[in-house]
Enzyme design. Sequence first.
Site, PDB file in Angstrom:
ATOM      1  N   LYS A   9       0.829  -1.206   0.000  1.00  0.00           N
ATOM      2  CA  LYS A   9       0.000   0.000   0.000  1.00  0.00           C
ATOM      3  C   LYS A   9       0.869   1.264   0.000  1.00  0.00           C
ATOM      4  CE  LYS A   9      -3.886  -2.241   2.288  1.00  0.00           C
ATOM      5  NZ  LYS A   9      -4.630  -2.531   3.515  1.00  0.00           N
ATOM      6  N   GLN A  56      -4.433  -1.009   9.731  1.00  0.00           N
ATOM      7  CA  GLN A  56      -4.442  -2.360   9.155  1.00  0.00           C
ATOM      8  C   GLN A  56      -5.072  -3.356  10.125  1.00  0.00           C
ATOM      9  OE1 GLN A  56      -3.602  -3.064   6.021  1.00  0.00           O
ATOM     10  NE2 GLN A  56      -3.902  -5.247   6.194  1.00  0.00           N
ATOM     11  N   ASP A  60     -10.584   3.763   4.192  1.00  0.00           N
ATOM     12  CA  ASP A  60     -10.968   2.345   4.185  1.00  0.00           C
ATOM     13  C   ASP A  60     -12.488   2.185   4.128  1.00  0.00           C
ATOM     14  OD1 ASP A  60      -9.226   0.199   4.129  1.00  0.00           O
ATOM     15  OD2 ASP A  60      -8.648   0.402   6.231  1.00  0.00           O
TER      16      ASP A  60
HETATM   17  N1  GUN Z   1      -6.928  -6.248   6.347  1.00  0.00           N
HETATM   18  C1  GUN Z   1      -7.303  -6.983   5.287  1.00  0.00           C
HETATM   19  N2  GUN Z   1      -7.873  -6.189   4.356  1.00  0.00           N
HETATM   20  C2  GUN Z   1      -7.862  -4.933   4.842  1.00  0.00           C
HETATM   21  C3  GUN Z   1      -8.303  -3.676   4.341  1.00  0.00           C
HETATM   22  O1  GUN Z   1      -8.846  -3.551   3.234  1.00  0.00           O
HETATM   23  N3  GUN Z   1      -8.087  -2.602   5.163  1.00  0.00           N
HETATM   24  C4  GUN Z   1      -7.519  -2.730   6.377  1.00  0.00           C
HETATM   25  N4  GUN Z   1      -7.386  -1.628   7.110  1.00  0.00           N
HETATM   26  N5  GUN Z   1      -7.097  -3.870   6.871  1.00  0.00           N
HETATM   27  C5  GUN Z   1      -7.267  -4.970   6.104  1.00  0.00           C
END
Ligand code: GUN
Length: 303
Positions: free
Chosen positions: A54, A98, A121
Amino acid sequence: MSARIIEGTRIGREIRAEVAAEVERLRGEEGVVPGLAVILVGNDPASEVYVRSKTRACAEAGMNDRLLHLDADVSADELFGVIDGLNADPAVHGILVQLPLPPHIDPKSVLERVSPAKDVDGFHPLNVGRAFVGDPAGFLPATPAGVMELLRREGVPTHGRHAVVVGRSLIVSKPLASLLLAPGPNATVTLCHRHTADLASHTRLADILVVAVGKPGLITREMVKPGAVVLDVGTTRVPDPAHPRGYVIRGDVDFEAVREVASAISPVPGGVGPMTIAMLLRNTAEAARRAAARARRRAGSAA
Ligand code: GUN
């Protein structure tokens, strides 16, 4: 028949190039460089990989990225303090915590702490509600938004079609169901989950089958209607001593068998996954655009 492969890697790259152009415009016309802050708590290896991809994608799109890596035993109050600091920082337009978090931290209270205006998100309850009612003022979660974008860009008709979504997660399946159902896509939607009796009797009715469970091989050839479009959101690490990494990533669909009956199918890896990052970047650029517009309005009303 062998299905057309839905190339999420290529389509994700196209979206990232569009986002990079918008970042350039924001920098030139508004004097704003979008910034994403990612909070990682602990040392979950899969999360470390996701977070690195990311932040790398952010930098490649010309955005500022900030990774805050906190110890696994950080207290909830310390984590709230970090989030409060980022909420107040005008250089940060998007905040992502996350998941999963260590068991001693309640994820609900953490997601509620992130300012809804920076919640790229789309996990804050306000944005969950906005997605549900179709209010464009919110942020859509990246994975379901990525699935919708794949369908749009691949020209898959949804109007009046039957979409079956397997899984009932808050991150993927529930928001995806409301996006498919909304005016515009106009699909008829069935949501299935682990307690659904005779899963195959539902999946076989799908014109569009989306699977987001995390069980490799769950969807076999017999469970798919000939000509269906199949999107696989599953990503599970399966041990593989023959692979240099020691594991391979598998989706929920028996790809080789199902591609013989489907009309189009997304692979794992290289399908929905790259779209998730592309849509996160798009949300971050949008958060920066909205912040710049708010600042302009404030300056205008102060003059
Ligand atoms: N863990 C797995 N997928 C995601 C996501 O799309 N966002 C976040 N913040 N954590 C995750």
